[in-house]
Motif scaffolding. Structure first.
Motif, PDB file in Angstrom:
ATOM      1  N   PHE A  67       0.819  -1.209   0.000  1.00 10.79           N
ATOM      2  CA  PHE A  67       0.000   0.000   0.000  1.00 10.79           C
ATOM      3  C   PHE A  67       0.860   1.270   0.000  1.00 10.79           C
ATOM      4  O   PHE A  67       0.359   2.360  -0.240  1.00 10.79           O
ATOM      5  N   ARG A  68       2.148   1.127   0.284  1.00 12.58           N
ATOM      6  CA  ARG A  68       3.053   2.271   0.286  1.00 12.58           C
ATOM      7  C   ARG A  68       3.267   2.746  -1.153  1.00 12.58           C
ATOM      8  O   ARG A  68       3.524   1.954  -2.062  1.00 12.58           O
ATOM      9  N   ASN A  69       3.135   4.031  -1.369  1.00  9.57           N
ATOM     10  CA  ASN A  69       3.312   4.634  -2.702  1.00  9.57           C
ATOM     11  C   ASN A  69       2.319   4.081  -3.723  1.00  9.57           C
ATOM     12  O   ASN A  69       2.578   4.099  -4.926  1.00  9.57           O
ATOM     13  N   PRO A  71      -1.085   4.872  -5.264  1.00 13.72           N
ATOM     14  CA  PRO A  71      -2.045   5.991  -5.322  1.00 13.72           C
ATOM     15  C   PRO A  71      -3.500   5.551  -5.264  1.00 13.72           C
ATOM     16  O   PRO A  71      -4.390   6.388  -5.096  1.00 13.72           O
ATOM     17  N   ARG A  72      -3.770   4.253  -5.383  1.00 18.07           N
ATOM     18  CA  ARG A  72      -5.159   3.793  -5.316  1.00 18.07           C
ATOM     19  C   ARG A  72      -5.724   3.891  -3.900  1.00 18.07           C
ATOM     20  O   ARG A  72      -6.946   3.888  -3.718  1.00 18.07           O
ATOM     21  N   PHE A  73      -4.845   3.955  -2.889  1.00 18.85           N
ATOM     22  CA  PHE A  73      -5.288   3.986  -1.506  1.00 18.85           C
ATOM     23  C   PHE A  73      -4.960   5.335  -0.876  1.00 18.85           C
ATOM     24  O   PHE A  73      -3.800   5.736  -0.811  1.00 18.85           O
ATOM     25  N   THR A  74      -6.000   6.025  -0.428  1.00 17.82           N
ATOM     26  CA  THR A  74      -5.832   7.303   0.253  1.00 17.82           C
ATOM     27  C   THR A  74      -6.731   7.318   1.493  1.00 17.82           C
ATOM     28  O   THR A  74      -7.618   6.477   1.636  1.00 17.82           O
ATOM     29  N   VAL A  75      -6.496   8.293   2.366  1.00 11.62           N
ATOM     30  CA  VAL A  75      -7.251   8.394   3.608  1.00 11.62           C
ATOM     31  C   VAL A  75      -7.849   9.790   3.728  1.00 11.62           C
ATOM     32  O   VAL A  75      -7.217  10.788   3.387  1.00 11.62           O
ATOM     33  N   GLN A  76      -9.076   9.845   4.200  1.00 10.85           N
ATOM     34  CA  GLN A  76      -9.744  11.103   4.525  1.00 10.85           C
ATOM     35  C   GLN A  76      -9.874  11.173   6.044  1.00 10.85           C
ATOM     36  O   GLN A  76     -10.571  10.368   6.660  1.00 10.85           O
ATOM     37  N   LYS A  77      -9.197  12.154   6.633  1.00  7.67           N
ATOM     38  CA  LYS A  77      -9.173  12.256   8.093  1.00  7.67           C
ATOM     39  C   LYS A  77      -9.664  13.624   8.527  1.00  7.67           C
ATOM     40  O   LYS A  77      -9.242  14.655   8.007  1.00  7.67           O
ATOM     41  N   ASP A  78     -10.576  13.627   9.490  1.00  8.06           N
ATOM     42  CA  ASP A  78     -11.111  14.862  10.059  1.00  8.06           C
ATOM     43  C   ASP A  78     -11.572  14.544  11.471  1.00  8.06           C
ATOM     44  O   ASP A  78     -11.516  13.386  11.907  1.00  8.06           O
ATOM     45  N   LYS A  79     -12.027  15.527  12.182  1.00  9.83           N
ATOM     46  CA  LYS A  79     -12.506  15.294  13.543  1.00  9.83           C
ATOM     47  C   LYS A  79     -13.679  14.323  13.515  1.00  9.83           C
ATOM     48  O   LYS A  79     -14.710  14.563  12.890  1.00  9.83           O
ATOM     49  N   GLY A  80     -13.513  13.184  14.158  1.00 13.42           N
ATOM     50  CA  GLY A  80     -14.571  12.200  14.256  1.00 13.42           C
ATOM     51  C   GLY A  80     -14.698  11.247  13.094  1.00 13.42           C
ATOM     52  O   GLY A  80     -15.620  10.428  13.064  1.00 13.42           O
ATOM     53  N   LEU A  81     -13.779  11.301  12.131  1.00 12.24           N
ATOM     54  CA  LEU A  81     -13.854  10.354  11.016  1.00 12.24           C
ATOM     55  C   LEU A  81     -12.466   9.990  10.504  1.00 12.24           C
ATOM     56  O   LEU A  81     -11.512  10.760  10.606  1.00 12.24           O
ATOM     57  N   PHE A  82     -12.383   8.794   9.946  1.00 11.63           N
ATOM     58  CA  PHE A  82     -11.129   8.282   9.377  1.00 11.63           C
ATOM     59  C   PHE A  82     -11.519   7.310   8.264  1.00 11.63           C
ATOM     60  O   PHE A  82     -11.620   6.108   8.468  1.00 11.63           O
ATOM     61  N   HIS A  83     -11.778   7.856   7.060  1.00 10.60           N
ATOM     62  CA  HIS A  83     -12.285   7.068   5.940  1.00 10.60           C
ATOM     63  C   HIS A  83     -11.137   6.571   5.060  1.00 10.60           C
ATOM     64  O   HIS A  83     -10.125   7.256   4.888  1.00 10.60           O
ATOM     65  N   LEU A  84     -11.344   5.383   4.494  1.00 14.23           N
ATOM     66  CA  LEU A  84     -10.387   4.809   3.553  1.00 14.23           C
ATOM     67  C   LEU A  84     -10.970   4.873   2.149  1.00 14.23           C
ATOM     68  O   LEU A  84     -12.071   4.379   1.907  1.00 14.23           O
ATOM     69  N   ASN A  85     -10.222   5.479   1.223  1.00 16.71           N
ATOM     70  CA  ASN A  85     -10.647   5.584  -0.176  1.00 16.71           C
ATOM     71  C   ASN A  85      -9.860   4.599  -1.035  1.00 16.71           C
ATOM     72  O   ASN A  85      -8.627   4.537  -0.937  1.00 16.71           O
ATOM     73  N   ILE A  86     -10.572   3.863  -1.870  1.00 13.26           N
ATOM     74  CA  ILE A  86      -9.947   2.930  -2.807  1.00 13.26           C
ATOM     75  C   ILE A  86     -10.406   3.299  -4.205  1.00 13.26           C
ATOM     76  O   ILE A  86     -11.616   3.344  -4.479  1.00 13.26           O
ATOM     77  N   SER A  87      -9.492   3.567  -5.092  1.00  8.32           N
ATOM     78  CA  SER A  87      -9.828   3.907  -6.475  1.00  8.32           C
ATOM     79  C   SER A  87      -9.474   2.742  -7.395  1.00  8.32           C
ATOM     80  O   SER A  87      -8.658   1.885  -7.062  1.00  8.32           O
ATOM     81  N   ARG A  88     -10.112   2.723  -8.567  1.00 11.57           N
ATOM     82  CA  ARG A  88      -9.890   1.676  -9.574  1.00 11.57           C
ATOM     83  C   ARG A  88      -9.939   0.291  -8.915  1.00 11.57           C
ATOM     84  O   ARG A  88      -8.993  -0.501  -9.013  1.00 11.57           O
ATOM     85  N   ALA A  89     -11.039   0.012  -8.253  1.00  7.11           N
ATOM     86  CA  ALA A  89     -11.172  -1.227  -7.481  1.00  7.11           C
ATOM     87  C   ALA A  89     -10.914  -2.455  -8.349  1.00  7.11           C
ATOM     88  O   ALA A  89     -11.394  -2.563  -9.477  1.00  7.11           O
ATOM     89  N   GLU A  90     -10.138  -3.382  -7.801  1.00  2.00           N
ATOM     90  CA  GLU A  90      -9.796  -4.603  -8.509  1.00  2.00           C
ATOM     91  C   GLU A  90     -10.135  -5.812  -7.646  1.00  2.00           C
ATOM     92  O   GLU A  90     -10.516  -5.690  -6.478  1.00  2.00           O
TER      93      GLU A  90
END
Length: 246
Positions: A67-69, A71-90
């Motif tokens: 998962f290092r480097n 780009p398909r995996f990113t994180v959305q972090k804010d107060k009270g949330l920690f979402h995982l984004n997956i692009s081009r799902a395989e």
């Protein structure tokens, strides 16, 4: 201590996406007693793998291994949330994901989110029987899940979920584990020649057994579902809905 808590909420037990699309796995956190936040990937029959970890008060993210480097995996972090984004799902993304918080010696898990991908080819048909059965409290019944397939090559595992009345999300109640041995021949017309049969016996039924039971077959990077059973306990209708293959 390892615990499952309402402080870490993954609102969707199942999330469906089209093959090649982007998907967000949501995680909401209602406590500030956190040192670290993480996402873990759990493939059936394999050890859990860390995806990403973040110190609670920083915006830095540490991704691990493949998962290092990536780009398909990113994180959305804010107060009270920690979402995982997956692009081009395989295909390899179609597994279970856990959101985790760590505070001192305490590790808290969300209830997990299973990512299901549509648009994958499958030669399997999942059938759950019987279609309906009337029972009385104290009776016994056996739920049946049959996998019809052209070939049983490759491992698969079968999971049973129960969604009780008033419960926010279904819970895993039994797993048959990995299986790769040949299946028995099937004589049912219109279905592939091979059939693997799995049973879930329910003995001494009580009102607490009420709910929706799901038979799910994990194989080849996807999860398939059976066709449904309705259970009637002492005149109370308990819908056992197994959705058709997604």
């Amino acid at each position: 201590d390892l615990v499952q808590t309402e402080d870490v909420v993954q609102p969707r037990l199942f999330t469906a996406a089209q093959f090649g699309d982007s998907v967000t796995l949501e995680c909401f956190i209602s406590t500030e007693r956190i040192n670290y936040l993480s996402w873990i990937k759990q493939t059936v029959g394999q050890r859990p793998r860390g995806i990403v970890t973040s110190y609670s008060y920083l915006e830095d993210f540490t991704f691990y291994d493949e998962f290092r480097n990536n780009p398909r995996f990113t994180v959305q972090k804010d107060k009270g949330l920690f979402h995982l984004n997956i692009s081009r799902a395989e295909q390899s993304d179609a597994v279970t994901y856990y959101c985790v918080t760590i505070y001192q010696n305490s590790v808290q898990f969300g209830n997990g989110t299973v990512l299901m991908l549509k648009g994958l080819e499958s030669n399997m048909t999942i059938v759950q029987q019987p279609a309906s059965v009337p029972v009385q409290p104290g009776d016994s019944v056996t739920l049946q899940c049959t996998i019809h397939t052209e070939t049983c090559a490759g491992e698969h595992s079968v999971h049973w979920f129960r969604h009780g009345s008033g419960e926010a999300l279904p819970g895993l109640i039994y797993t048959h584990g990995n299986r790769s041995d040949p299946c028995e021949s099937s004589s049912e017309p219109g279905l592939p020649a091979q059939g693997c049969v799995y049973e879930l016996p329910k003995r001494n039924l009580r009102s607490s057994d009420a709910g929706t039971y799901y038979c799910a077959v994990a194989t080849c990077g996807q999860i398939l579902f059976g066709n449904g059973t309705r259970l009637d306990i002492a005149g109370r209708l308990l819908l056992l809905f197994i959705s058709s293959s997604l």
